[in-house]
Motif scaffolding. Structure first.
Motif, PDB file in Angstrom:
ATOM      1  N   THR A 102      32.317  23.114  44.096  1.00 30.00           N
ATOM      2  CA  THR A 102      31.452  23.433  45.228  1.00 30.00           C
ATOM      3  C   THR A 102      32.305  24.010  46.347  1.00 30.00           C
ATOM      4  O   THR A 102      33.547  23.978  46.283  1.00 30.00           O
ATOM      5  N   PHE A 103      31.660  24.515  47.391  1.00 31.29           N
ATOM      6  CA  PHE A 103      32.414  25.038  48.521  1.00 31.29           C
ATOM      7  C   PHE A 103      33.284  23.941  49.131  1.00 31.29           C
ATOM      8  O   PHE A 103      34.431  24.177  49.517  1.00 31.29           O
ATOM      9  N   ALA A 104      32.755  22.718  49.175  1.00 33.34           N
ATOM     10  CA  ALA A 104      33.470  21.616  49.821  1.00 33.34           C
ATOM     11  C   ALA A 104      34.753  21.236  49.102  1.00 33.34           C
ATOM     12  O   ALA A 104      35.729  20.825  49.749  1.00 33.34           O
ATOM     13  N   ASN A 105      34.775  21.378  47.768  1.00 26.75           N
ATOM     14  CA  ASN A 105      35.979  20.936  47.061  1.00 26.75           C
ATOM     15  C   ASN A 105      36.783  22.061  46.416  1.00 26.75           C
ATOM     16  O   ASN A 105      37.649  21.815  45.580  1.00 26.75           O
ATOM     17  N   THR A 106      36.512  23.311  46.802  1.00 29.55           N
ATOM     18  CA  THR A 106      37.297  24.438  46.296  1.00 29.55           C
ATOM     19  C   THR A 106      38.398  24.755  47.292  1.00 29.55           C
ATOM     20  O   THR A 106      38.133  25.155  48.427  1.00 29.55           O
ATOM     21  N   THR A 107      39.635  24.579  46.874  1.00 28.90           N
ATOM     22  CA  THR A 107      40.776  24.821  47.759  1.00 28.90           C
ATOM     23  C   THR A 107      41.058  26.317  47.888  1.00 28.90           C
ATOM     24  O   THR A 107      40.573  27.134  47.097  1.00 28.90           O
ATOM     25  N   ASP A 108      41.878  26.668  48.857  1.00 28.63           N
ATOM     26  CA  ASP A 108      42.284  28.070  49.017  1.00 28.63           C
ATOM     27  C   ASP A 108      42.970  28.574  47.757  1.00 28.63           C
ATOM     28  O   ASP A 108      42.735  29.708  47.310  1.00 28.63           O
ATOM     29  N   GLU A 109      43.815  27.730  47.180  1.00 28.56           N
ATOM     30  CA  GLU A 109      44.516  28.131  45.964  1.00 28.56           C
ATOM     31  C   GLU A 109      43.540  28.381  44.822  1.00 28.56           C
ATOM     32  O   GLU A 109      43.681  29.345  44.060  1.00 28.56           O
ATOM     33  N   ALA A 110      42.512  27.533  44.702  1.00 29.12           N
ATOM     34  CA  ALA A 110      41.510  27.701  43.647  1.00 29.12           C
ATOM     35  C   ALA A 110      40.712  28.986  43.846  1.00 29.12           C
ATOM     36  O   ALA A 110      40.398  29.694  42.884  1.00 29.12           O
ATOM     37  N   TRP A 111      40.376  29.294  45.095  1.00 28.14           N
ATOM     38  CA  TRP A 111      39.690  30.558  45.389  1.00 28.14           C
ATOM     39  C   TRP A 111      40.546  31.742  44.930  1.00 28.14           C
ATOM     40  O   TRP A 111      40.054  32.671  44.288  1.00 28.14           O
ATOM     41  N   ARG A 112      41.819  31.703  45.286  1.00 26.74           N
ATOM     42  CA  ARG A 112      42.709  32.822  44.921  1.00 26.74           C
ATOM     43  C   ARG A 112      42.840  32.952  43.410  1.00 26.74           C
ATOM     44  O   ARG A 112      42.818  34.060  42.868  1.00 26.74           O
ATOM     45  N   GLU A 113      42.973  31.819  42.726  1.00 26.74           N
ATOM     46  CA  GLU A 113      43.087  31.854  41.263  1.00 26.74           C
ATOM     47  C   GLU A 113      41.838  32.446  40.626  1.00 26.74           C
ATOM     48  O   GLU A 113      41.926  33.264  39.699  1.00 26.74           O
ATOM     49  N   GLU A 114      40.677  32.046  41.125  1.00 21.90           N
ATOM     50  CA  GLU A 114      39.420  32.515  40.542  1.00 21.90           C
ATOM     51  C   GLU A 114      39.218  34.007  40.792  1.00 21.90           C
ATOM     52  O   GLU A 114      38.854  34.758  39.879  1.00 21.90           O
ATOM     53  N   LEU A 115      39.448  34.449  42.012  1.00 18.99           N
ATOM     54  CA  LEU A 115      39.286  35.866  42.328  1.00 18.99           C
ATOM     55  C   LEU A 115      40.312  36.714  41.572  1.00 18.99           C
ATOM     56  O   LEU A 115      39.992  37.805  41.070  1.00 18.99           O
ATOM     57  N   ASP A 116      41.525  36.211  41.465  1.00 17.71           N
ATOM     58  CA  ASP A 116      42.572  36.930  40.747  1.00 17.71           C
ATOM     59  C   ASP A 116      42.187  37.103  39.283  1.00 17.71           C
ATOM     60  O   ASP A 116      42.294  38.203  38.720  1.00 17.71           O
ATOM     61  N   LEU A 117      41.724  36.022  38.664  1.00 15.62           N
ATOM     62  CA  LEU A 117      41.350  36.085  37.256  1.00 15.62           C
ATOM     63  C   LEU A 117      40.188  37.033  37.018  1.00 15.62           C
ATOM     64  O   LEU A 117      40.260  37.918  36.152  1.00 15.62           O
ATOM     65  N   LYS A 118      39.123  36.887  37.768  1.00 17.62           N
ATOM     66  CA  LYS A 118      37.934  37.687  37.507  1.00 17.62           C
ATOM     67  C   LYS A 118      38.151  39.169  37.789  1.00 17.62           C
ATOM     68  O   LYS A 118      37.656  40.028  37.057  1.00 17.62           O
ATOM     69  N   TYR A 119      38.883  39.489  38.854  1.00 21.27           N
ATOM     70  CA  TYR A 119      39.105  40.897  39.189  1.00 21.27           C
ATOM     71  C   TYR A 119      40.200  41.533  38.329  1.00 21.27           C
ATOM     72  O   TYR A 119      39.997  42.586  37.719  1.00 21.27           O
ATOM     73  N   PHE A 120      41.365  40.900  38.285  1.00 23.88           N
ATOM     74  CA  PHE A 120      42.498  41.568  37.651  1.00 23.88           C
ATOM     75  C   PHE A 120      42.457  41.526  36.130  1.00 23.88           C
ATOM     76  O   PHE A 120      43.152  42.306  35.481  1.00 23.88           O
ATOM     77  N   SER A 121      41.620  40.667  35.550  1.00 26.35           N
ATOM     78  CA  SER A 121      41.434  40.725  34.100  1.00 26.35           C
ATOM     79  C   SER A 121      40.679  41.995  33.710  1.00 26.35           C
ATOM     80  O   SER A 121      40.669  42.388  32.541  1.00 26.35           O
ATOM     81  N   ILE A 122      40.070  42.643  34.679  1.00 25.56           N
ATOM     82  CA  ILE A 122      39.421  43.944  34.468  1.00 25.56           C
ATOM     83  C   ILE A 122      40.292  45.075  35.005  1.00 25.56           C
ATOM     84  O   ILE A 122      40.498  46.091  34.348  1.00 25.56           O
ATOM     85  N   ILE A 123      40.815  44.884  36.196  1.00 31.64           N
ATOM     86  CA  ILE A 123      41.572  45.950  36.859  1.00 31.64           C
ATOM     87  C   ILE A 123      42.809  46.353  36.059  1.00 31.64           C
ATOM     88  O   ILE A 123      43.036  47.554  35.818  1.00 31.64           O
ATOM     89  N   ARG A 124      43.601  45.377  35.623  1.00 26.75           N
ATOM     90  CA  ARG A 124      44.863  45.721  34.959  1.00 26.75           C
ATOM     91  C   ARG A 124      44.662  46.391  33.600  1.00 26.75           C
ATOM     92  O   ARG A 124      45.275  47.434  33.332  1.00 26.75           O
ATOM     93  N   PRO A 125      43.823  45.853  32.695  1.00 21.77           N
ATOM     94  CA  PRO A 125      43.615  46.560  31.435  1.00 21.77           C
ATOM     95  C   PRO A 125      42.975  47.935  31.629  1.00 21.77           C
ATOM     96  O   PRO A 125      43.343  48.903  30.949  1.00 21.77           O
ATOM     97  N   THR A 126      42.028  48.030  32.548  1.00 28.03           N
ATOM     98  CA  THR A 126      41.385  49.327  32.793  1.00 28.03           C
ATOM     99  C   THR A 126      42.407  50.343  33.272  1.00 28.03           C
ATOM    100  O   THR A 126      42.445  51.490  32.792  1.00 28.03           O
ATOM    101  N   ARG A 127      43.244  49.951  34.188  1.00 27.26           N
ATOM    102  CA  ARG A 127      44.281  50.849  34.704  1.00 27.26           C
ATOM    103  C   ARG A 127      45.236  51.276  33.592  1.00 27.26           C
ATOM    104  O   ARG A 127      45.617  52.452  33.487  1.00 27.26           O
ATOM    105  N   ALA A 128      45.617  50.335  32.734  1.00 22.49           N
ATOM    106  CA  ALA A 128      46.591  50.626  31.686  1.00 22.49           C
ATOM    107  C   ALA A 128      46.039  51.538  30.601  1.00 22.49           C
ATOM    108  O   ALA A 128      46.762  52.385  30.056  1.00 22.49           O
ATOM    109  N   PHE A 129      44.763  51.375  30.256  1.00 23.84           N
ATOM    110  CA  PHE A 129      44.187  52.148  29.147  1.00 23.84           C
ATOM    111  C   PHE A 129      43.440  53.403  29.608  1.00 23.84           C
ATOM    112  O   PHE A 129      43.017  54.196  28.760  1.00 23.84           O
ATOM    113  N   LEU A 130      43.299  53.583  30.892  1.00 26.13           N
ATOM    114  CA  LEU A 130      42.537  54.728  31.391  1.00 26.13           C
ATOM    115  C   LEU A 130      43.087  56.076  30.923  1.00 26.13           C
ATOM    116  O   LEU A 130      42.291  56.964  30.566  1.00 26.13           O
ATOM    117  N   PRO A 131      44.411  56.291  30.892  1.00 23.73           N
ATOM    118  CA  PRO A 131      44.896  57.585  30.382  1.00 23.73           C
ATOM    119  C   PRO A 131      44.441  57.875  28.955  1.00 23.73           C
ATOM    120  O   PRO A 131      44.064  59.009  28.629  1.00 23.73           O
TER     121      PRO A 131
END
Length: 273
Positions: A102-131
């Motif tokens: 929940t918002f009450a028990n999600t730490t700053d570190e947990a927010w960063r981990e979640e956003l990093d995983l969801k975004y960069f699991s798409i961003i990095r492979p897409t960037r690498a295979f785009l050529p």
């Protein structure tokens, strides 16, 4: 039934060592495509490769350990795919799991981990295979596509999964933006929105349910009961192959006039129109 021959095409599936990713890789192999899968767990990846080769002895298959959040790992994986197959026509971004908080028990570190995983699991492979995808798009009637596994939480957030819901909504916007940007280059970008799909994570929850184990409750009965509690109209969990079929459709020429879109694979649990 439509039979699609993908001989000569190459499909890349991240998170391909189990669940939806493994089921998707199998569909591509069955249609004749060369397939590259990756995953973080070397043992699980080896098992997946063994299973796929047993079922498809003539398969053109590459299995490589890769953490999609590690830029160097992803670059090495893309280089290995290019060296082995010389191209990539379809990229399936399939990585990540839900975070219960929940918002009450999600730490700053947990927010960063979640956003990093969801975004960069798409961003990095897409960037690498785009050529390679650009090259595929420029080859006559070539099919070049990116498909992402997203969640119904993107449109229907849950308060007990606040970080995941927020990240999934952002990913939906990212996919739409990519679709608009890459459409002039004839690269399609779509996603699926999954509800509850059978997975190792859910199996572990079942095995950890002391009451269910003590009562001798079967996996089938346990999941049906949970589906009822979660008000899933079809009354059961989804199966990995059902999500895989939607991914296959969006990745191939079967959906050649579809981009910037998503397919709901949630068993009818979506409340929006």
């Amino acid at each position: 039934m439509i039979q699609l021959d993908l001989t000569g095409q190459v499909a890349v599936v991240t998170g391909g060592s189990s669940g939806i990713g493994l089921a998707t890789a199998e569909l591509f192999l069955h249609a004749g495509a060369s397939v590259a899968i990756c995953g973080r767990d070397s043992d699980r990846l080896a098992r997946a490769e063994r299973e796929l080769r047993e079922r498809h002895p003539q398969a053109q298959l590459l299995a490589a350990r890769c953490d999609v959040l590690d830029a160097a790992d992803v670059a090495a994986f893309a280089s290995e795919v290019e060296k082995r197959f010389g191209r990539a026509d379809m990229l399936v971004n399939n990585a990540g799991q839900g975070r219960v908080s929940t918002f009450a028990n999600t730490t700053d570190e947990a927010w960063r981990e979640e956003l990093d995983l969801k975004y960069f699991s798409i961003i990095r492979p897409t960037r690498a295979f785009l050529p390679m995808l650009r090259n595929a798009a420029n080859q006559g009637d070539g099919n070049a596509a990116i498909v992402c596994v997203n969640s119904l939480l993107a449109l229907q957030p849950e308060p007990h999964m606040v970080a995941t819901s927020s990240a999934r909504a952002g990913v939906l916007s990212l996919i739409k933006s990519l679709a608009v940007e890459l459409a002039p280059e004839h690269i399609r970008v779509n996603s699926i929105l999954i509800g509850i799909v059978e997975s190792g994570q859910w199996r572990r929850r079942y095995e950890a349910d002391g009451e269910a184990q003590a009562a001798g409750q079967s996996w089938e009965d346990w999941t049906r009961e949970l589906a009822r509690k979660k008000h899933i109209p079809l009354g059961r969990f989804g199966r990995p192959e059902e999500a895989a079929q939607a991914l296959f459709y969006l990745a191939t020429s079967l959906s050649s006039y579809t981009t910037g879109s998503h397919i709901d694979v949630s068993g009818g649990v979506a409340r929006h129109v």
